[in-house]
Design a protein around this motif. Sequence first.
Motif, PDB file in Angstrom:
ATOM      1  N   THR A  99       0.839  -1.198   0.000  1.00 28.98           N
ATOM      2  CA  THR A  99       0.000   0.000   0.000  1.00 28.98           C
ATOM      3  C   THR A  99       0.874   1.248   0.000  1.00 28.98           C
ATOM      4  O   THR A  99       1.898   1.294   0.680  1.00 28.98           O
TER       5      THR A  99
ATOM      6  N   TYR B  68       0.928   5.803  -1.437  1.00 25.13           N
ATOM      7  CA  TYR B  68       0.223   6.976  -1.937  1.00 25.13           C
ATOM      8  C   TYR B  68       0.822   7.340  -3.289  1.00 25.13           C
ATOM      9  O   TYR B  68       1.979   7.759  -3.381  1.00 25.13           O
TER      10      TYR B  68
ATOM     11  N   THR C 115      -4.362   6.948  -2.524  1.00 26.18           N
ATOM     12  CA  THR C 115      -3.921   5.683  -1.958  1.00 26.18           C
ATOM     13  C   THR C 115      -4.220   4.534  -2.915  1.00 26.18           C
ATOM     14  O   THR C 115      -5.282   4.500  -3.545  1.00 26.18           O
TER      15      THR C 115
ATOM     16  N   THR D 209      -3.413   0.015  -3.590  1.00 23.50           N
ATOM     17  CA  THR D 209      -2.904  -1.267  -3.108  1.00 23.50           C
ATOM     18  C   THR D 209      -2.575  -2.146  -4.304  1.00 23.50           C
ATOM     19  O   THR D 209      -3.384  -2.282  -5.226  1.00 23.50           O
TER      20      THR D 209
ATOM     21  N   SER E 201      -6.670   1.555   0.634  1.00 18.70           N
ATOM     22  CA  SER E 201      -5.901   0.702   1.547  1.00 18.70           C
ATOM     23  C   SER E 201      -6.848  -0.310   2.162  1.00 18.70           C
ATOM     24  O   SER E 201      -8.035  -0.041   2.356  1.00 18.70           O
TER      25      SER E 201
ATOM     26  N   SER F 207     -10.644   4.345  -0.062  1.00 11.66           N
ATOM     27  CA  SER F 207      -9.925   5.391  -0.779  1.00 11.66           C
ATOM     28  C   SER F 207     -10.392   6.741  -0.264  1.00 11.66           C
ATOM     29  O   SER F 207     -11.453   6.862   0.344  1.00 11.66           O
TER      30      SER F 207
END
Length: 431
Positions: free
Chosen positions: A129, A131, A140, A142, A159, A172
């Motif tokens: 994860t 940014y 953000t 993943t 995340s 999000s």
Amino acid sequence: MTGPVIDLGVLRHGAEPDPDPSPRLSRPPRANGRRLRCALVLLLVLVTLGAAAAPPPRRAVVTLPVPPGADVLVDGDLLLSIESTGASTLRRRLAAYRLPEGVPLWQAPLSAEARYWGLTLLDGMVLVTGYEIGPGGRGTLTIALDRATGAYRWQQPGSGTELADGNLLLQSGGEGEPVGLRVVDPCCGTVRWQVPPTADVEIQHAGQRANRVVLYRRNGPTEVRDAATGAVLARADLRPPGQGPLDFAQVLGDLLVTMGGEPSTVTAYGLDRLDRRWSVTVGPVEFATDCGVVLCLRTGANELWAIDPTTGVTRWRSDRWRWGWSYDGRLMVSADGGGPLERYLVLDALTGRQLADLGQWQLYQLGVGGKLLGTRRHPDAGVLVGELDIRAGTVRVRDVVPAATGECQAITGNLLCATPDGSYQLWALPD
């Protein structure tokens, strides 16, 4: 080997006095008694000399081929490392090493330019994860990779939090922006249900997994949804009297605690039906947390309040503690420490009475619900490792790691620490 115990906050009685301290008469020692004592002394000298001559046991230390500045996570026999791939700190890769030898297994480039900060293991996947701040977007995200091979599986915004049914809840937004939700299958990223970014979100956990989600709006209704299906379980307008904005809402156990209004008021609702339980005026609140038999509120006046979760009655309040949480049936609190260290104490949760002062540490937990380890710099060099027994109010010295800077991670039976040259070493802790 059992280390020494530092007894903190526990009173002990002295040894019982001799009930008859008067001198006693005894017969003179016999010759065979002198010979026996001489033999015992000689045996003790030989054992001592033998122990002194024996080489000290070798410590189990492994230097890992991880570059300086990497973010690392250990899962069983696998060490995962987020590493830079070149001059740009935004271009990163994930590398895996087998423990305890530190043998490289695989490495995989991460598909987006981002500041990565999280590693999670779920259902044979490694979830990374970060940014994203590259040309592809901001926010953000993943990325899922196969744990065994590092092969790319999928990428989604947000995340993640694992659900009780094994799926993954991704959030999000945040940081003042509405939060969007989507639930995906971790095997392939298939979306099960989703909600666009229209509200703030709180999550109720069953153990370590998400069970229900709460969507609340500052100027609108609040919803409780089933995390697995997205079905709405309860819905109500929880804005304070006068229809002012709702400042925040937080799930604490089976309660939803909200704050808002003038003066600032904390109100508790049952999470099943959003029925009002109690309300108390405390002024602005910075955070709230579940402290076991009480709820802990940190106010804007730098006070920690302990609130009865059933009635809302204030049990105690103090400006000595920064924050608190429940552990092993006790209430742990923190106070200002020195530098990166926090000072930890144990309180009686219902009265606020101090039971033990555990000293200043950086804390690490050995797995979910596992033992607490604390580290701090040793005066002579390296890192002192202590095991905190919260219920007993004691700290047992487990080890001194000589070549460490204090940037450590606790693993069952081991401690992973950075060294002054930026590399990482894995130290086996003594029993």
